[in-house]
Scaffold this motif. Structure first.
Motif, PDB file in Angstrom:
ATOM      1  N   VAL A  15       0.833  -1.205   0.000  1.00 42.14           N
ATOM      2  CA  VAL A  15       0.000   0.000   0.000  1.00 42.14           C
ATOM      3  C   VAL A  15       0.864   1.250   0.000  1.00 42.14           C
ATOM      4  CG1 VAL A  15      -1.668   1.344   1.339  1.00 42.14           C
ATOM      5  CG2 VAL A  15      -1.948  -1.125   1.117  1.00 42.14           C
ATOM      6  N   LEU A  16       1.893   1.255   0.847  1.00 39.51           N
ATOM      7  CA  LEU A  16       2.775   2.412   0.936  1.00 39.51           C
ATOM      8  C   LEU A  16       3.559   2.623  -0.354  1.00 39.51           C
ATOM      9  CD1 LEU A  16       4.141   1.896   4.567  1.00 39.51           C
ATOM     10  CD2 LEU A  16       2.276   3.373   3.807  1.00 39.51           C
ATOM     11  N   PHE A  17       3.997   1.524  -0.958  1.00 41.16           N
ATOM     12  CA  PHE A  17       4.764   1.628  -2.199  1.00 41.16           C
ATOM     13  C   PHE A  17       3.893   2.188  -3.322  1.00 41.16           C
ATOM     14  CE2 PHE A  17       6.392  -0.342  -6.168  1.00 41.16           C
ATOM     15  CZ  PHE A  17       7.655   0.276  -6.181  1.00 41.16           C
ATOM     16  N   LEU A  18       2.652   1.696  -3.412  1.00 38.78           N
ATOM     17  CA  LEU A  18       1.729   2.208  -4.416  1.00 38.78           C
ATOM     18  C   LEU A  18       1.441   3.683  -4.168  1.00 38.78           C
ATOM     19  CD1 LEU A  18      -0.197   1.718  -6.789  1.00 38.78           C
ATOM     20  CD2 LEU A  18      -1.944   1.028  -5.140  1.00 38.78           C
ATOM     21  N   VAL A 171      11.561  12.870   6.086  1.00 34.66           N
ATOM     22  CA  VAL A 171      12.944  12.491   6.425  1.00 34.66           C
ATOM     23  C   VAL A 171      13.734  12.197   5.160  1.00 34.66           C
ATOM     24  CG1 VAL A 171      14.384  10.804   7.626  1.00 34.66           C
ATOM     25  CG2 VAL A 171      12.254  11.592   8.670  1.00 34.66           C
ATOM     26  N   GLY A 172      13.106  11.554   4.176  1.00 35.97           N
ATOM     27  CA  GLY A 172      13.785  11.283   2.915  1.00 35.97           C
ATOM     28  C   GLY A 172      14.205  12.544   2.216  1.00 35.97           C
ATOM     29  N   GLY A 173      13.349  13.571   2.255  1.00 39.29           N
ATOM     30  CA  GLY A 173      13.706  14.853   1.650  1.00 39.29           C
ATOM     31  C   GLY A 173      14.877  15.509   2.338  1.00 39.29           C
ATOM     32  N   ILE A 174      14.907  15.422   3.671  1.00 42.34           N
ATOM     33  CA  ILE A 174      16.017  16.006   4.429  1.00 42.34           C
ATOM     34  C   ILE A 174      17.330  15.295   4.112  1.00 42.34           C
ATOM     35  CG2 ILE A 174      16.945  16.346   6.749  1.00 42.34           C
ATOM     36  CD1 ILE A 174      14.031  16.683   7.706  1.00 42.34           C
ATOM     37  N   VAL A 175      17.286  13.974   4.100  1.00 38.76           N
ATOM     38  CA  VAL A 175      18.489  13.194   3.809  1.00 38.76           C
ATOM     39  C   VAL A 175      18.960  13.444   2.383  1.00 38.76           C
ATOM     40  CG1 VAL A 175      19.423  10.860   3.572  1.00 38.76           C
ATOM     41  CG2 VAL A 175      17.905  11.408   5.487  1.00 38.76           C
ATOM     42  N   ASP A 176      18.023  13.477   1.434  1.00 43.27           N
ATOM     43  CA  ASP A 176      18.390  13.710   0.042  1.00 43.27           C
ATOM     44  C   ASP A 176      19.010  15.089  -0.141  1.00 43.27           C
ATOM     45  OD1 ASP A 176      18.266  12.980  -2.859  1.00 43.27           O
ATOM     46  OD2 ASP A 176      16.941  14.727  -2.910  1.00 43.27           O
ATOM     47  N   SER A 177      18.442  16.103   0.526  1.00 44.07           N
ATOM     48  CA  SER A 177      19.009  17.452   0.433  1.00 44.07           C
ATOM     49  C   SER A 177      20.420  17.509   0.997  1.00 44.07           C
ATOM     50  CB  SER A 177      18.113  18.451   1.175  1.00 44.07           C
ATOM     51  OG  SER A 177      16.842  18.536   0.567  1.00 44.07           O
ATOM     52  N   PHE A 178      20.612  16.797   2.105  1.00 44.67           N
ATOM     53  CA  PHE A 178      21.945  16.781   2.715  1.00 44.67           C
ATOM     54  C   PHE A 178      22.966  16.107   1.799  1.00 44.67           C
ATOM     55  CE2 PHE A 178      25.113  14.485   5.280  1.00 44.67           C
ATOM     56  CZ  PHE A 178      25.694  15.537   5.954  1.00 44.67           C
ATOM     57  N   LEU A 179      22.561  14.972   1.211  1.00 46.61           N
ATOM     58  CA  LEU A 179      23.481  14.231   0.350  1.00 46.61           C
ATOM     59  C   LEU A 179      23.769  14.957  -0.954  1.00 46.61           C
ATOM     60  CD1 LEU A 179      22.124  10.573   0.803  1.00 46.61           C
ATOM     61  CD2 LEU A 179      24.157  11.603   1.854  1.00 46.61           C
ATOM     62  N   SER A 180      22.771  15.685  -1.459  1.00 46.80           N
ATOM     63  CA  SER A 180      22.939  16.355  -2.753  1.00 46.80           C
ATOM     64  C   SER A 180      23.499  17.758  -2.626  1.00 46.80           C
ATOM     65  CB  SER A 180      21.591  16.421  -3.476  1.00 46.80           C
ATOM     66  OG  SER A 180      20.679  17.239  -2.746  1.00 46.80           O
ATOM     67  N   GLY A 181      23.605  18.243  -1.396  1.00 44.68           N
ATOM     68  CA  GLY A 181      24.104  19.607  -1.212  1.00 44.68           C
ATOM     69  C   GLY A 181      23.103  20.640  -1.678  1.00 44.68           C
ATOM     70  N   ASN A 182      21.792  20.340  -1.486  1.00 45.33           N
ATOM     71  CA  ASN A 182      20.729  21.258  -1.900  1.00 45.33           C
ATOM     72  C   ASN A 182      20.862  21.630  -3.371  1.00 45.33           C
ATOM     73  OD1 ASN A 182      19.362  21.570   0.674  1.00 45.33           O
ATOM     74  ND2 ASN A 182      21.132  22.779   1.339  1.00 45.33           N
ATOM     75  N   ARG A 183      20.672  20.633  -4.222  1.00 42.80           N
ATOM     76  CA  ARG A 183      20.809  20.825  -5.677  1.00 42.80           C
ATOM     77  C   ARG A 183      19.927  21.965  -6.184  1.00 42.80           C
ATOM     78  NH1 ARG A 183      18.021  16.132  -5.192  1.00 42.80           N
ATOM     79  NH2 ARG A 183      19.845  14.842  -5.583  1.00 42.80           N
ATOM     80  N   GLU A 184      20.326  22.557  -7.272  1.00 43.95           N
ATOM     81  CA  GLU A 184      19.586  23.672  -7.843  1.00 43.95           C
ATOM     82  C   GLU A 184      18.191  23.224  -8.277  1.00 43.95           C
ATOM     83  OE1 GLU A 184      21.472  25.877 -10.898  1.00 43.95           O
ATOM     84  OE2 GLU A 184      23.437  25.814  -9.946  1.00 43.95           O
ATOM     85  N   GLY A 194      14.817   5.925  -3.516  1.00 41.86           N
ATOM     86  CA  GLY A 194      15.371   4.775  -2.823  1.00 41.86           C
ATOM     87  C   GLY A 194      15.373   4.968  -1.322  1.00 41.86           C
ATOM     88  N   ILE A 195      15.715   6.186  -0.885  1.00 47.18           N
ATOM     89  CA  ILE A 195      15.726   6.489   0.549  1.00 47.18           C
ATOM     90  C   ILE A 195      14.318   6.357   1.133  1.00 47.18           C
ATOM     91  CG2 ILE A 195      16.077   8.331   2.249  1.00 47.18           C
ATOM     92  CD1 ILE A 195      18.297   9.401   0.352  1.00 47.18           C
ATOM     93  N   VAL A 196      13.315   6.875   0.401  1.00 47.59           N
ATOM     94  CA  VAL A 196      11.936   6.815   0.885  1.00 47.59           C
ATOM     95  C   VAL A 196      11.476   5.368   1.014  1.00 47.59           C
ATOM     96  CG1 VAL A 196       9.530   7.292   0.259  1.00 47.59           C
ATOM     97  CG2 VAL A 196      11.250   9.098   0.082  1.00 47.59           C
ATOM     98  N   MET A 197      11.820   4.532   0.045  1.00 53.15           N
ATOM     99  CA  MET A 197      11.418   3.130   0.110  1.00 53.15           C
ATOM    100  C   MET A 197      12.015   2.430   1.321  1.00 53.15           C
ATOM    101  SD  MET A 197      11.527   1.891  -3.869  1.00 53.15           S
ATOM    102  CE  MET A 197      11.213   0.204  -3.368  1.00 53.15           C
ATOM    103  N   VAL A 198      13.300   2.702   1.587  1.00 56.42           N
ATOM    104  CA  VAL A 198      13.953   2.096   2.748  1.00 56.42           C
ATOM    105  C   VAL A 198      13.304   2.591   4.038  1.00 56.42           C
ATOM    106  CG1 VAL A 198      16.104   1.951   4.052  1.00 56.42           C
ATOM    107  CG2 VAL A 198      16.137   1.712   1.570  1.00 56.42           C
TER     108      VAL A 198
END
Length: 291
Positions: A15-18, A171-184, A194-198
């Protein structure tokens, strides 16, 4: 035990994945918190409420339970009379009464409405239990209906699913922003999905623990309700008989949480059990007798 846990988790994760796929397709992201909450609630509660509304039909189909419309023998007449008497005492409408073919001692109750529920017992229960013990089991199931446990479980699961969807994306958005350096442009990269799925898997695991904790608590309440309807000693005797004859349940996963019998596993497995161990339930009833 683990196969049923896996099925329960897989259903919720599906359900969550869908929900994640559709929300991503619609462009919903953690920066649109209002939209995220609305979509999460729709998906989080949608599956639980549909399952609740279909619970009687699904249970009868899954167990091949035969509803007693006209009693064919003395046992069926006794079943109907006992359930009717207990339902009146509990202040609920007369449930449908059914029998399903299974070797173990078990019974379950389900339904979206306390005045339009289903109570079903196994053929193993009818063969192996004394009348007083079976009466207590029926009282336990009637107590589930009177307490509104089916509705409460569905609402709880909806809340948990909603929080999992929201938290995983925030949380996935926060982690992604940190890893990407706040991409343009503030867009999300492939890593975000992938982070959200995990995170949904991790948070879903904790959500399952919470749901099962609540399920175990309601079993103690249903035991107490069964003791009031049938008698405390009868309820204790029924649980003792279950502990002597306990084996693997053949109830389908979608109704197993509403059965009378529960697992006997300990340790970490206990966190995923829908029922407390039978010795704990017996001890709780005896302690209430002494109080």
């Amino acid at each position: 035990m683990f196969s049923r846990i896996a099925l329960f988790l897989a259903t919720n994760l599906a359900v969550l994945f869908l929900a994640g796929i559709i929300m991503s397709f619609l462009g919903v992201n953690p920066n649109q918190m209002g939209d995220l909450l609305v979509m999460a609630a729709l998906f989080g509660f949608g599956g639980s409420l549909v399952s609740l509304l279909m619970s009687k039909w699904l249970a009868k189909r899954a167990t091949r339970a035969q509803v007693i419309t006209e009693p064919r023998n003395e046992t069926e007449r006794w079943l109907l009379a006992t359930v009717q008497r207990q339902a009146q005492a509990a202040g609920i409408g007369m449930p449908e009464v059914a029998v399903y073919d299974a070797p173990e001692i078990n019974a379950f109750a389900t339904g979206a409405n306390r005045n339009n529920a289903l109570v079903a017992v196994s053929t193993g229960l009818l063969r192996q239990m004394q009348a007083d013990e079976a009466e207590a089991v029926l009282g336990h199931e009637i107590a589930h209906v009177a307490n509104g446990d089916m509705v409460t479980m569905a609402l709880l699961q909806g809340v948990l699913n909603t929080f999992v969807i929201v938290l995983a994306r925030v949380v996935g958005g926060i982690v992604d922003s940190f890893l990407s350096g706040n991409r343009e442009g503030g867009g999300r990269g492939l890593a975000y999905f992938g982070i959200v799925m995990v995170l949904e898997m991790v948070f879903g695991l904790f959500a399952t623990m919470i749901a099962m904790w609540f399920s175990r608590r309601r079993e103690f309440r249903a035991d107490a309700g069964g003791a009031q309807l049938a008698g405390r000693q009868k309820m204790i005797a029924a649980l003792e008989r279950l502990s002597q004859n306990h084996g693997q349940s053949t109830l389908p996963a979608q109704v197993e949480a509403f059965g009378i019998a529960g697992g006997m596993d300990q340790g970490l497995r206990k966190l995923f059990m829908s029922h407390p161990p039978l010795p704990e339930r017996i001890a709780a009833l005896r302690a209430s007798t002494a109080a």
